[in-house]
Motif scaffolding. Sequence first.
Motif, PDB file in Angstrom:
ATOM      1  N   TYR A  97      -3.421  -6.653 -14.101  1.00  0.00           N
ATOM      2  CA  TYR A  97      -2.389  -5.424 -13.627  1.00  0.00           C
ATOM      3  C   TYR A  97      -2.186  -5.279 -12.033  1.00  0.00           C
ATOM      4  O   TYR A  97      -1.186  -4.896 -11.725  1.00  0.00           O
ATOM      5  N   ARG A  98      -3.289  -5.440 -11.365  1.00  0.00           N
ATOM      6  CA  ARG A  98      -3.090  -5.341 -10.019  1.00  0.00           C
ATOM      7  C   ARG A  98      -1.932  -6.261  -9.390  1.00  0.00           C
ATOM      8  O   ARG A  98      -1.229  -5.830  -8.465  1.00  0.00           O
ATOM      9  N   ASP A  99      -1.955  -7.232  -9.954  1.00  0.00           N
ATOM     10  CA  ASP A  99      -1.334  -8.542  -9.440  1.00  0.00           C
ATOM     11  C   ASP A  99       0.330  -8.096  -9.668  1.00  0.00           C
ATOM     12  O   ASP A  99       1.379  -8.131  -8.827  1.00  0.00           O
ATOM     13  N   ARG A 100       0.571  -7.628 -10.907  1.00  0.00           N
ATOM     14  CA  ARG A 100       1.958  -7.402 -11.237  1.00  0.00           C
ATOM     15  C   ARG A 100       2.225  -6.060 -10.542  1.00  0.00           C
ATOM     16  O   ARG A 100       3.553  -6.094 -10.309  1.00  0.00           O
ATOM     17  N   TRP A 101       1.676  -5.022 -10.470  1.00  0.00           N
ATOM     18  CA  TRP A 101       1.820  -3.902  -9.622  1.00  0.00           C
ATOM     19  C   TRP A 101       2.073  -4.433  -8.335  1.00  0.00           C
ATOM     20  O   TRP A 101       3.199  -3.802  -7.709  1.00  0.00           O
ATOM     21  N   ARG A 102       1.340  -5.126  -7.712  1.00  0.00           N
ATOM     22  CA  ARG A 102       1.640  -5.516  -6.346  1.00  0.00           C
ATOM     23  C   ARG A 102       2.947  -6.270  -5.914  1.00  0.00           C
ATOM     24  O   ARG A 102       3.746  -6.004  -5.010  1.00  0.00           O
ATOM     25  N   GLU A 103       3.304  -7.238  -7.128  1.00  0.00           N
ATOM     26  CA  GLU A 103       4.522  -7.878  -6.924  1.00  0.00           C
ATOM     27  C   GLU A 103       5.722  -6.957  -7.053  1.00  0.00           C
ATOM     28  O   GLU A 103       6.660  -7.090  -6.299  1.00  0.00           O
ATOM     29  N   GLN A 104       5.638  -5.984  -8.006  1.00  0.00           N
ATOM     30  CA  GLN A 104       6.595  -4.868  -8.317  1.00  0.00           C
ATOM     31  C   GLN A 104       6.562  -4.143  -6.909  1.00  0.00           C
ATOM     32  O   GLN A 104       7.906  -4.044  -6.457  1.00  0.00           O
ATOM     33  N   LEU A 105       5.828  -3.634  -6.370  1.00  0.00           N
ATOM     34  CA  LEU A 105       5.794  -2.942  -5.174  1.00  0.00           C
ATOM     35  C   LEU A 105       6.494  -3.844  -3.941  1.00  0.00           C
ATOM     36  O   LEU A 105       7.511  -3.258  -3.314  1.00  0.00           O
ATOM     37  N   ASN A 106       5.951  -4.884  -3.825  1.00  0.00           N
ATOM     38  CA  ASN A 106       6.736  -5.804  -2.741  1.00  0.00           C
ATOM     39  C   ASN A 106       8.490  -5.881  -3.281  1.00  0.00           C
ATOM     40  O   ASN A 106       8.955  -5.982  -2.254  1.00  0.00           O
ATOM     41  N   ARG A 107       8.645  -6.258  -4.541  1.00  0.00           N
ATOM     42  CA  ARG A 107      10.181  -6.328  -4.689  1.00  0.00           C
ATOM     43  C   ARG A 107      10.969  -5.090  -4.109  1.00  0.00           C
ATOM     44  O   ARG A 107      11.705  -5.216  -3.719  1.00  0.00           O
ATOM     45  N   ASN A 108      10.373  -3.927  -4.633  1.00  0.00           N
ATOM     46  CA  ASN A 108      10.816  -2.741  -4.379  1.00  0.00           C
ATOM     47  C   ASN A 108      10.875  -2.527  -2.817  1.00  0.00           C
ATOM     48  O   ASN A 108      12.122  -1.992  -2.325  1.00  0.00           O
ATOM     49  N   VAL A 109       9.949  -2.599  -2.209  1.00  0.00           N
ATOM     50  CA  VAL A 109      10.211  -2.486  -0.528  1.00  0.00           C
ATOM     51  C   VAL A 109      11.124  -3.379   0.048  1.00  0.00           C
ATOM     52  O   VAL A 109      11.851  -3.088   0.861  1.00  0.00           O
ATOM     53  N   ALA A 110      11.245  -4.616  -0.497  1.00  0.00           N
ATOM     54  CA  ALA A 110      11.849  -5.798   0.086  1.00  0.00           C
ATOM     55  C   ALA A 110      13.678  -5.304  -0.328  1.00  0.00           C
ATOM     56  O   ALA A 110      14.236  -5.122   0.595  1.00  0.00           O
ATOM     57  N   ARG A 111      13.567  -4.701  -1.454  1.00  0.00           N
ATOM     58  CA  ARG A 111      15.105  -4.094  -1.746  1.00  0.00           C
ATOM     59  C   ARG A 111      15.334  -3.065  -0.763  1.00  0.00           C
ATOM     60  O   ARG A 111      16.545  -2.985  -0.269  1.00  0.00           O
ATOM     61  N   LYS A 112      14.565  -2.232  -0.431  1.00  0.00           N
ATOM     62  CA  LYS A 112      14.901  -1.016   0.285  1.00  0.00           C
ATOM     63  C   LYS A 112      15.349  -1.603   1.870  1.00  0.00           C
ATOM     64  O   LYS A 112      15.955  -0.885   2.430  1.00  0.00           O
ATOM     65  N   LEU A 113      14.391  -2.362   2.295  1.00  0.00           N
ATOM     66  CA  LEU A 113      14.602  -2.831   3.404  1.00  0.00           C
ATOM     67  C   LEU A 113      15.869  -3.624   3.709  1.00  0.00           C
ATOM     68  O   LEU A 113      16.634  -3.390   4.689  1.00  0.00           O
ATOM     69  N   ASN A 114      16.253  -4.386   2.716  1.00  0.00           N
ATOM     70  CA  ASN A 114      17.390  -4.975   2.482  1.00  0.00           C
ATOM     71  C   ASN A 114      18.692  -4.267   2.801  1.00  0.00           C
ATOM     72  O   ASN A 114      19.568  -4.405   3.435  1.00  0.00           O
ATOM     73  N   ARG A 115      18.523  -2.755   2.138  1.00  0.00           N
ATOM     74  CA  ARG A 115      19.688  -1.929   1.910  1.00  0.00           C
ATOM     75  C   ARG A 115      19.832  -1.220   3.421  1.00  0.00           C
ATOM     76  O   ARG A 115      20.797  -1.067   4.086  1.00  0.00           O
ATOM     77  N   LEU A 116      18.665  -1.145   4.137  1.00  0.00           N
ATOM     78  CA  LEU A 116      18.561  -0.483   5.406  1.00  0.00           C
ATOM     79  C   LEU A 116      19.006  -1.335   6.226  1.00  0.00           C
ATOM     80  O   LEU A 116      19.757  -1.005   7.375  1.00  0.00           O
ATOM     81  N   GLY A 117      18.627  -2.788   6.324  1.00  0.00           N
ATOM     82  CA  GLY A 117      19.087  -3.546   7.491  1.00  0.00           C
ATOM     83  C   GLY A 117      20.509  -4.132   7.059  1.00  0.00           C
ATOM     84  O   GLY A 117      21.045  -4.712   8.239  1.00  0.00           O
ATOM     85  N   GLY A 118      21.001  -3.839   5.880  1.00  0.00           N
ATOM     86  CA  GLY A 118      22.473  -4.581   5.831  1.00  0.00           C
ATOM     87  C   GLY A 118      23.537  -3.646   6.223  1.00  0.00           C
ATOM     88  O   GLY A 118      24.474  -3.323   6.368  1.00  0.00           O
TER      89      GLY A 118
END
Length: 118
Positions: A97-118
Amino acid sequence: MNFWKKVTGSDLTREWAEFEVRAAALPDDHRAAWEQIKIHLFPHGDFSGRNLMPILDSALGLLEETAADGQSIGEVLGDDIPGFCTALAGGEGARTYRDRWREQLNRNVARKLNRLGG
């Protein structure tokens, strides 16, 4: 399965109580192995633990059968209960479950960073 039982988890509570009744009838060494199996399998469960119920049922069934045959835990599981649990959960590298949560967190952070940078 009733929707309400699935949402509230009452079906899991009932099933879990049945597991514990079955485990209480085991000899001491088998019961100690059951406790270790639960500890080592929980990290591989999903949020509700529903995905582990068939695995736990099978593991408990194995313990019941071997106890009835008079086999010791050492004969059945050896000294590596964590390794046995890893194999049950899908082998080395099985996601927890930690792996799944970590992957979800990384996806969410990457999406937010893409919105800020674009």
